[in-house]
Design an enzyme around this catalytic site. Structure first.
Site, PDB file in Angstrom:
ATOM      1  N   ASN A   7       0.862  -1.181   0.000  1.00  0.00           N
ATOM      2  CA  ASN A   7       0.000   0.000   0.000  1.00  0.00           C
ATOM      3  C   ASN A   7       0.898   1.230   0.000  1.00  0.00           C
ATOM      4  O   ASN A   7       1.444   1.605   1.033  1.00  0.00           O
ATOM      5  CB  ASN A   7      -0.885  -0.052   1.261  1.00  0.00           C
ATOM      6  CG  ASN A   7      -1.835   1.134   1.345  1.00  0.00           C
ATOM      7  OD1 ASN A   7      -1.752   2.073   0.560  1.00  0.00           O
ATOM      8  ND2 ASN A   7      -2.733   1.092   2.317  1.00  0.00           N
ATOM      9  N   ARG A  99      -2.657  -2.037  -3.369  1.00  0.00           N
ATOM     10  CA  ARG A  99      -3.823  -1.181  -3.173  1.00  0.00           C
ATOM     11  C   ARG A  99      -3.747  -0.035  -4.171  1.00  0.00           C
ATOM     12  O   ARG A  99      -2.722   0.653  -4.273  1.00  0.00           O
ATOM     13  CB  ARG A  99      -3.822  -0.611  -1.760  1.00  0.00           C
ATOM     14  CG  ARG A  99      -4.974   0.324  -1.560  1.00  0.00           C
ATOM     15  CD  ARG A  99      -4.786   1.228  -0.395  1.00  0.00           C
ATOM     16  NE  ARG A  99      -5.912   2.112  -0.276  1.00  0.00           N
ATOM     17  CZ  ARG A  99      -5.833   3.323   0.249  1.00  0.00           C
ATOM     18  NH1 ARG A  99      -4.676   3.763   0.706  1.00  0.00           N
ATOM     19  NH2 ARG A  99      -6.883   4.085   0.322  1.00  0.00           N
ATOM     20  N   HIS A 189     -12.684   3.940   0.286  1.00  0.00           N
ATOM     21  CA  HIS A 189     -12.723   3.003   1.420  1.00  0.00           C
ATOM     22  C   HIS A 189     -13.480   1.726   1.060  1.00  0.00           C
ATOM     23  O   HIS A 189     -14.009   1.037   1.939  1.00  0.00           O
ATOM     24  CB  HIS A 189     -13.410   3.609   2.664  1.00  0.00           C
ATOM     25  CG  HIS A 189     -12.676   4.740   3.312  1.00  0.00           C
ATOM     26  ND1 HIS A 189     -13.323   5.836   3.825  1.00  0.00           N
ATOM     27  CD2 HIS A 189     -11.367   4.941   3.544  1.00  0.00           C
ATOM     28  CE1 HIS A 189     -12.431   6.659   4.343  1.00  0.00           C
ATOM     29  NE2 HIS A 189     -11.223   6.146   4.176  1.00  0.00           N
ATOM     30  N   LEU A 218     -14.983   5.283  10.240  1.00  0.00           N
ATOM     31  CA  LEU A 218     -14.679   6.557  10.899  1.00  0.00           C
ATOM     32  C   LEU A 218     -13.239   6.570  11.372  1.00  0.00           C
ATOM     33  O   LEU A 218     -12.904   5.978  12.403  1.00  0.00           O
ATOM     34  CB  LEU A 218     -15.622   6.770  12.101  1.00  0.00           C
ATOM     35  CG  LEU A 218     -17.129   6.616  11.812  1.00  0.00           C
ATOM     36  CD1 LEU A 218     -17.931   6.817  13.089  1.00  0.00           C
ATOM     37  CD2 LEU A 218     -17.585   7.589  10.730  1.00  0.00           C
ATOM     38  N   ASN A 220      -9.320   8.995  10.388  1.00  0.00           N
ATOM     39  CA  ASN A 220      -8.917  10.348  10.020  1.00  0.00           C
ATOM     40  C   ASN A 220      -9.635  10.754   8.730  1.00  0.00           C
ATOM     41  O   ASN A 220     -10.079  11.876   8.582  1.00  0.00           O
ATOM     42  CB  ASN A 220      -7.399  10.394   9.880  1.00  0.00           C
ATOM     43  CG  ASN A 220      -6.915  11.802  10.073  1.00  0.00           C
ATOM     44  OD1 ASN A 220      -7.568  12.647  10.693  1.00  0.00           O
ATOM     45  ND2 ASN A 220      -5.782  12.103   9.481  1.00  0.00           N
ATOM     46  N   ARG A 250     -10.564  17.298   6.602  1.00  0.00           N
ATOM     47  CA  ARG A 250     -11.340  17.611   5.393  1.00  0.00           C
ATOM     48  C   ARG A 250     -12.739  18.089   5.761  1.00  0.00           C
ATOM     49  O   ARG A 250     -13.335  17.572   6.711  1.00  0.00           O
ATOM     50  CB  ARG A 250     -11.458  16.370   4.496  1.00  0.00           C
ATOM     51  CG  ARG A 250     -10.193  16.075   3.721  1.00  0.00           C
ATOM     52  CD  ARG A 250     -10.320  14.792   2.933  1.00  0.00           C
ATOM     53  NE  ARG A 250      -9.253  13.885   3.290  1.00  0.00           N
ATOM     54  CZ  ARG A 250      -9.310  12.573   3.170  1.00  0.00           C
ATOM     55  NH1 ARG A 250     -10.402  11.983   2.722  1.00  0.00           N
ATOM     56  NH2 ARG A 250      -8.284  11.833   3.505  1.00  0.00           N
ATOM     57  N   GLU A 396      -8.281  -4.112   5.796  1.00  0.00           N
ATOM     58  CA  GLU A 396      -8.179  -3.884   4.362  1.00  0.00           C
ATOM     59  C   GLU A 396      -7.080  -4.749   3.733  1.00  0.00           C
ATOM     60  O   GLU A 396      -7.220  -5.222   2.611  1.00  0.00           O
ATOM     61  CB  GLU A 396      -7.924  -2.394   4.097  1.00  0.00           C
ATOM     62  CG  GLU A 396      -9.139  -1.557   4.487  1.00  0.00           C
ATOM     63  CD  GLU A 396      -8.896  -0.064   4.467  1.00  0.00           C
ATOM     64  OE1 GLU A 396      -8.540   0.489   5.512  1.00  0.00           O
ATOM     65  OE2 GLU A 396      -9.055   0.539   3.405  1.00  0.00           O
TER      66      GLU A 396
HETATM   67  P1  AMP Z   1      -7.567   5.675  11.316  1.00  0.00           P
HETATM   68  O1  AMP Z   1      -7.499   6.755  10.262  1.00  0.00           O
HETATM   69  O2  AMP Z   1      -8.566   4.609  11.026  1.00  0.00           O
HETATM   70  O3  AMP Z   1      -6.224   5.153  11.713  1.00  0.00           O
HETATM   71  O4  AMP Z   1      -8.129   6.407  12.649  1.00  0.00           O
HETATM   72  C1  AMP Z   1      -7.433   7.464  13.256  1.00  0.00           C
HETATM   73  C2  AMP Z   1      -8.376   8.201  14.192  1.00  0.00           C
HETATM   74  O5  AMP Z   1      -8.884   7.289  15.179  1.00  0.00           O
HETATM   75  C3  AMP Z   1      -7.689   9.347  14.949  1.00  0.00           C
HETATM   76  O6  AMP Z   1      -8.519  10.490  14.944  1.00  0.00           O
HETATM   77  C4  AMP Z   1      -7.586   8.765  16.365  1.00  0.00           C
HETATM   78  O7  AMP Z   1      -7.579   9.765  17.352  1.00  0.00           O
HETATM   79  C5  AMP Z   1      -8.868   7.957  16.434  1.00  0.00           C
HETATM   80  N1  AMP Z   1      -8.847   7.048  17.577  1.00  0.00           N
HETATM   81  C6  AMP Z   1      -8.061   5.980  17.791  1.00  0.00           C
HETATM   82  N2  AMP Z   1      -8.317   5.449  19.019  1.00  0.00           N
HETATM   83  C7  AMP Z   1      -9.290   6.223  19.571  1.00  0.00           C
HETATM   84  C8  AMP Z   1      -9.991   6.223  20.820  1.00  0.00           C
HETATM   85  N3  AMP Z   1      -9.741   5.314  21.757  1.00  0.00           N
HETATM   86  N4  AMP Z   1     -10.927   7.169  21.028  1.00  0.00           N
HETATM   87  C9  AMP Z   1     -11.190   8.081  20.091  1.00  0.00           C
HETATM   88  N5  AMP Z   1     -10.565   8.164  18.907  1.00  0.00           N
HETATM   89  C10 AMP Z   1      -9.627   7.242  18.653  1.00  0.00           C
END
Ligand code: AMP
Length: 415
Positions: A7, A99, A189, A218, A220, A250, A396
């Site tokens: 990726n 990917r 996604h 949900l 970043n 965004r 993924e």
């Molecule tokens: P990703 O893009 O899927 O890696 O997700 C990243 C997002 O998940 C960031 O905003 C992190 O702060 C959030 N995140 C990870 N663990 C937690 C948690 N325990 N509570 C709230 N947000 C979280």
């Protein structure tokens, strides 16, 4: 079969080595052998490698491009200390899965990579100028490093959404603009939405044809998807990943007039406006603090910051609106599935999203909700909830590895 899953982002390279085949897919017994991440390719890179079951190793070294990054990975694989079970040499890597972000209307499923596919991915560069070139660099580098005898497969983020009906993928602009330039919603996604919907059916022993779900990725970057009988019929991201839900940086849905207004009022260029909408908006833009949801929730819990709370509320409200819209579009839903960093870990965000939704038959069990974090796959709705609510960790890379096997063996995709 050992599949090397790659990726490549604009300045990063992530990989996994997964042992899988058709029987292992059937029994969910695929094995992760090793994984790694190289960040900041192009400067002083940060590297993490891990053989499954052993501690991760971290280092920093200058890495100039994706080819150099992949060579770094293969040197690590070949080194005497690494010792990945079943991988004695490169001959033990049997296939590579890449990917690829944007497949436009050309790629509706995963495909084996040949010259024509490469030129097809190049043709989509206009639609994903940051992502597709990086994906191509990964393809060229892998071809060079592993040799032409190793089969390679491209798996597209957009492909899962190719089943959307035109009512849902068209923008209400002159139809010629779609015909001439293919301006439309594509969605992203896809591997994540597809995987968690599949897991939901598998865990609950349900058939594709009898199941409708709404999946919420949900992280970043965030997106929602309406999945009817196993097929994506609508999703929140659009021609690019800027549309839809509010995200870390965004803006998501916005009136396009804002763009022209900002150019005049702020006397800034179009590029600067888009940079603001992509990198300084969303949760970061509203809170003025951070794009990281975990930090933002902690800030609000400790200091009660008004704008932190506003950003969290706006993030959740947008999700509610999409749930409502998709329930209207599918005449209800059997389940809502939360996934990705925030969806998998934040009981508070899930609580706010599901709050006051009992009219739609959505009711969380507060205790179960609190138990779901750190990679747990579980149901979190109350006994009485008409709609099942689940947390399902996404995977993924597993989709990439499995599709690679299926494409190479010409096996039908069953989900
Ligand atoms: P990703 O893009 O899927 O890696 O997700 C990243 C997002 O998940 C960031 O905003 C992190 O702060 C959030 N995140 C990870 N663990 C937690 C948690 N325990 N509570 C709230 N947000 C979280």
């Amino acid at each position: 079969m050992n599949v090397f899953v790659l990726n490549c982002g604009s300045s990063s390279l992530k990989f996994q080595i997964v042992e899988t085949d058709l029987e292992m897919i059937e029994h969910d017994s695929d094995k992760l052998l090793a994984k790694g991440l190289i960040e900041r390719v192009g400067s002083q890179a940060l590297i993490t490698y891990q053989v499954e079951g052993k501690p991760a190793i971290k280092m920093a070294t200058p890495i100039k491009d994706h080819r150099a990054a992949l060579l770094h990975v293969t040197n690590w694989l070949a080194s005497d200390e690494t010792k990945i079970p079943g991988i004695l040499s490169f001959d033990d890597i049997h296939a590579i899965g890449h990917r690829c972000v944007h497949g436009a209307e050309r790629f509706k499923k995963s495909v084996r990579i040949d010259k024509e596919v490469i030129s097809g991915i190049e043709d989509c560069i206009d639609l994903a100028p940051l992502h597709n070139p990086a994906n191509l660099k990964g393809i060229y580098a892998a071809r060079e490093v592993f040799g032409p005898q190793v089969p390679m497969v491209a798996i597209f983020d957009t492909a899962f959404h190719s089943t959307m009906p035109e009512e849902n993928y068209l923008y209400a602009i002159p139809y010629q603009m779609y015909r001439r330039f293919k301006i439309r919603k594509y969605g992203f996604h896809g591997t994540s939405h597809r995987y968690v919907a599949y897991r939901y059916r598998k865990v609950n022993n349900l058939t594709r044809d009898s199941t409708n779900v709404i999946t919420l990725h949900l992280g970043n970057g965030s997106s929602a998807c309406a999945i009817k009988k196993g097929c994506s019929i609508d999703t929140s991201m659009g021609m690019t990943p800027l549309e839809g839900l509010m995200m870390g940086t965004r803006c998501g849905d916005i009136d396009p007039t804002v763009i022209d207004y900002l150019i005049h009022k702020e006397a800034i260029s179009l590029d600067e406006v888009f940079s603001t909408l992509n990198k300084r908006s969303g949760v970061l833009g509203i809170s003025g603090l951070t794009n990281d949801m975990r930090d933002l929730l902690a800030e609000y819990a400790e200091h009660g910051d008004r704008r932190a709370n506003l950003a969290i509320n706006m993030f959740c409200d947008r999700i509610k609106k999409y749930i409502g819209a998709y329930m209207a579009g599918m005449n209800g839903t059997d389940a809502i599935i939360f996934t990705a960093g925030i969806g998998e870990n934040s009981a508070e965000i899930r609580r706010r999203v599901c709050e006051d939704m009992s009219y739609l038959g959505i009711e969380l069990d507060p205790d179960l909700n609190k138990q779901a974090y750190g990679g747990k796959e579980m149901k979190i709705s109350s006994e009485d909830s008409k709609v099942a609510i689940w947390v399902i960790p996404t995977n993924e890379e597993l989709v990439l590895a499995r599709d690679t096997v299926r494409v190479i063996l010409n096996a039908p995709r069953v989900w």
